[in-house]
Design a protein around this motif. Structure first.
Motif, PDB file in Angstrom:
ATOM      1  N   UNK A  68      -6.772   5.950  22.274  1.00 37.88           N
ATOM      2  CA  UNK A  68      -6.241   6.914  23.241  1.00 37.88           C
ATOM      3  C   UNK A  68      -5.402   6.237  24.320  1.00 37.88           C
ATOM      4  N   UNK A  69      -5.535   4.935  24.482  1.00 37.87           N
ATOM      5  CA  UNK A  69      -4.803   4.202  25.512  1.00 37.87           C
ATOM      6  C   UNK A  69      -3.526   3.540  24.988  1.00 37.87           C
ATOM      7  N   UNK A  70      -3.352   3.556  23.677  1.00 33.24           N
ATOM      8  CA  UNK A  70      -2.213   2.874  23.066  1.00 33.24           C
ATOM      9  C   UNK A  70      -0.963   3.747  23.130  1.00 33.24           C
ATOM     10  N   UNK A  71       0.192   3.098  23.076  1.00 34.97           N
ATOM     11  CA  UNK A  71       1.437   3.861  22.993  1.00 34.97           C
ATOM     12  C   UNK A  71       1.433   4.621  21.664  1.00 34.97           C
ATOM     13  N   UNK A  72       2.140   5.734  21.594  1.00 36.90           N
ATOM     14  CA  UNK A  72       2.182   6.476  20.328  1.00 36.90           C
ATOM     15  C   UNK A  72       2.662   5.616  19.154  1.00 36.90           C
ATOM     16  N   UNK A  73       3.648   4.748  19.382  1.00 29.87           N
ATOM     17  CA  UNK A  73       4.162   3.912  18.300  1.00 29.87           C
ATOM     18  C   UNK A  73       3.126   2.889  17.846  1.00 29.87           C
ATOM     19  N   UNK A  74       2.442   2.250  18.787  1.00 32.37           N
ATOM     20  CA  UNK A  74       1.426   1.257  18.418  1.00 32.37           C
ATOM     21  C   UNK A  74       0.278   1.928  17.678  1.00 32.37           C
ATOM     22  N   UNK A  75      -0.129   3.107  18.148  1.00 34.19           N
ATOM     23  CA  UNK A  75      -1.193   3.837  17.460  1.00 34.19           C
ATOM     24  C   UNK A  75      -0.760   4.180  16.033  1.00 34.19           C
ATOM     25  N   UNK A  76       0.470   4.658  15.886  1.00 38.06           N
ATOM     26  CA  UNK A  76       0.996   5.005  14.564  1.00 38.06           C
ATOM     27  C   UNK A  76       1.007   3.773  13.659  1.00 38.06           C
ATOM     28  N   UNK A  77       1.458   2.629  14.187  1.00 34.82           N
ATOM     29  CA  UNK A  77       1.519   1.400  13.391  1.00 34.82           C
ATOM     30  C   UNK A  77       0.130   0.972  12.916  1.00 34.82           C
ATOM     31  N   UNK A  78      -0.850   0.996  13.821  1.00 30.61           N
ATOM     32  CA  UNK A  78      -2.205   0.585  13.436  1.00 30.61           C
ATOM     33  C   UNK A  78      -2.848   1.601  12.498  1.00 30.61           C
ATOM     34  N   UNK A  79      -2.591   2.878  12.743  1.00 24.07           N
ATOM     35  CA  UNK A  79      -3.142   3.915  11.874  1.00 24.07           C
ATOM     36  C   UNK A  79      -2.566   3.792  10.458  1.00 24.07           C
ATOM     37  N   UNK A  80      -1.262   3.539  10.359  1.00 24.62           N
ATOM     38  CA  UNK A  80      -0.645   3.340   9.039  1.00 24.62           C
ATOM     39  C   UNK A  80      -1.213   2.097   8.354  1.00 24.62           C
ATOM     40  N   UNK A  81      -1.441   1.038   9.111  1.00 23.16           N
ATOM     41  CA  UNK A  81      -2.048  -0.178   8.572  1.00 23.16           C
ATOM     42  C   UNK A  81      -3.405   0.145   7.954  1.00 23.16           C
ATOM     43  N   UNK A  82      -4.256   0.821   8.711  1.00 24.53           N
ATOM     44  CA  UNK A  82      -5.607   1.141   8.228  1.00 24.53           C
ATOM     45  C   UNK A  82      -5.564   2.144   7.081  1.00 24.53           C
ATOM     46  N   UNK A  83      -4.692   3.129   7.164  1.00 18.95           N
ATOM     47  CA  UNK A  83      -4.571   4.121   6.099  1.00 18.95           C
ATOM     48  C   UNK A  83      -4.062   3.479   4.810  1.00 18.95           C
ATOM     49  N   UNK A  84      -3.022   2.666   4.914  1.00 22.33           N
ATOM     50  CA  UNK A  84      -2.453   2.005   3.729  1.00 22.33           C
ATOM     51  C   UNK A  84      -3.451   1.046   3.104  1.00 22.33           C
ATOM     52  N   UNK A  85      -4.263   0.410   3.943  1.00 21.26           N
ATOM     53  CA  UNK A  85      -5.255  -0.541   3.458  1.00 21.26           C
ATOM     54  C   UNK A  85      -6.260   0.127   2.526  1.00 21.26           C
ATOM     55  N   UNK A  86      -6.525   1.410   2.750  1.00 19.52           N
ATOM     56  CA  UNK A  86      -7.505   2.144   1.938  1.00 19.52           C
ATOM     57  C   UNK A  86      -6.919   2.701   0.646  1.00 19.52           C
ATOM     58  N   UNK A  87      -5.609   2.658   0.505  1.00 15.39           N
ATOM     59  CA  UNK A  87      -4.953   3.259  -0.660  1.00 15.39           C
ATOM     60  C   UNK A  87      -4.923   2.309  -1.845  1.00 15.39           C
ATOM     61  N   UNK A  88      -4.305   2.747  -2.915  1.00 12.35           N
ATOM     62  CA  UNK A  88      -4.201   1.965  -4.140  1.00 12.35           C
ATOM     63  C   UNK A  88      -3.290   0.759  -3.982  1.00 12.35           C
ATOM     64  N   UNK A  89      -3.339  -0.102  -4.974  1.00  8.99           N
ATOM     65  CA  UNK A  89      -2.633  -1.379  -4.907  1.00  8.99           C
ATOM     66  C   UNK A  89      -1.125  -1.195  -4.740  1.00  8.99           C
ATOM     67  N   UNK A  90      -0.516  -0.224  -5.403  1.00 10.56           N
ATOM     68  CA  UNK A  90       0.930  -0.045  -5.285  1.00 10.56           C
ATOM     69  C   UNK A  90       1.315   0.463  -3.898  1.00 10.56           C
ATOM     70  N   UNK A  91       0.498   1.318  -3.329  1.00 11.05           N
ATOM     71  CA  UNK A  91       0.747   1.776  -1.956  1.00 11.05           C
ATOM     72  C   UNK A  91       0.608   0.624  -0.967  1.00 11.05           C
ATOM     73  N   UNK A  92      -0.392  -0.238  -1.193  1.00 11.62           N
ATOM     74  CA  UNK A  92      -0.557  -1.402  -0.313  1.00 11.62           C
ATOM     75  C   UNK A  92       0.639  -2.337  -0.440  1.00 11.62           C
ATOM     76  N   UNK A  93       1.121  -2.534  -1.673  1.00 15.60           N
ATOM     77  CA  UNK A  93       2.276  -3.406  -1.883  1.00 15.60           C
ATOM     78  C   UNK A  93       3.509  -2.849  -1.170  1.00 15.60           C
ATOM     79  N   UNK A  94       3.719  -1.564  -1.299  1.00 22.36           N
ATOM     80  CA  UNK A  94       4.874  -0.941  -0.643  1.00 22.36           C
ATOM     81  C   UNK A  94       4.765  -1.085   0.872  1.00 22.36           C
ATOM     82  N   UNK A  95       3.577  -0.805   1.407  1.00 20.70           N
ATOM     83  CA  UNK A  95       3.386  -0.856   2.856  1.00 20.70           C
ATOM     84  C   UNK A  95       3.588  -2.270   3.411  1.00 20.70           C
TER      85      UNK A  95
END
Length: 146
Positions: A93-120
């Motif tokens: 809640x204290x992070x800038x919207x861009x930093x939050x988006x970047x970290x959220x995408x990192x964590x979300x992509x990490x949970x996905x399949x291997x090809x999604x992780x490779x793309x990310x």
């Protein structure tokens, strides 16, 4: 450091997902503030043989052999992703919207399949300092062992 504690008084209840205190502080400063590189030294800092990390006089080969051995044995496996999860829970809640988006995408992509992780990982805003460390970071991310 005191300003950081005053502005963000909440801290991890458990330190098991905090890799090293200086890594956590750098994460806080880089995600919640601004990192400024000052070429003039202003604190005394030394490394010695008994440091947990750093300070070692091991050669390049020995250093990488130890890293590989820790990885194979599962030491610190998943700790970067766990630390990121804990950080976003505490400070999202204290992070800038861009930093939050970047970290959220990192964590979300990490949970996905291997090809999604490779793309990310090839377009990720996160990186390691040295070229070799950065390649290993990307490989470990793809393997989902970060």
């Amino acid at each position: 450091m005191n300003a950081l504690k005053q502005q963000y008084p909440h801290h991890p209840v458990s330190l098991k997902n905090v890799i090293m205190h200086d890594w956590w502080i750098y994460l806080c400063v880089s995600a919640l503030g601004e990192v400024v590189f000052d070429p003039k030294p202003s604190i005394l800092y030394r490394q010695h043989q008994n440091n947990v990390l750093g300070g070692s006089t091991d050669g390049w080969t020995s250093k990488w052999r130890k890293r590989l051995n820790r990885f194979v044995k599962g030491k610190n496996r998943y700790i970067l992703s766990k630390q990121a999860q804990q950080f976003i829970q505490l400070y999202g809640q204290d992070m800038s919207p861009q930093m939050y988006k970047d970290m959220d995408q990192f964590l979300d992509s990490y949970q996905k399949g291997v090809f999604s992780r490779m793309k990310y990982i090839w377009q990720s805003p996160f990186y390691r300092q040295s070229r070799l460390d950065n390649w290993i970071y990307k490989l470990v991310f793809i393997m989902r062992k970060l």
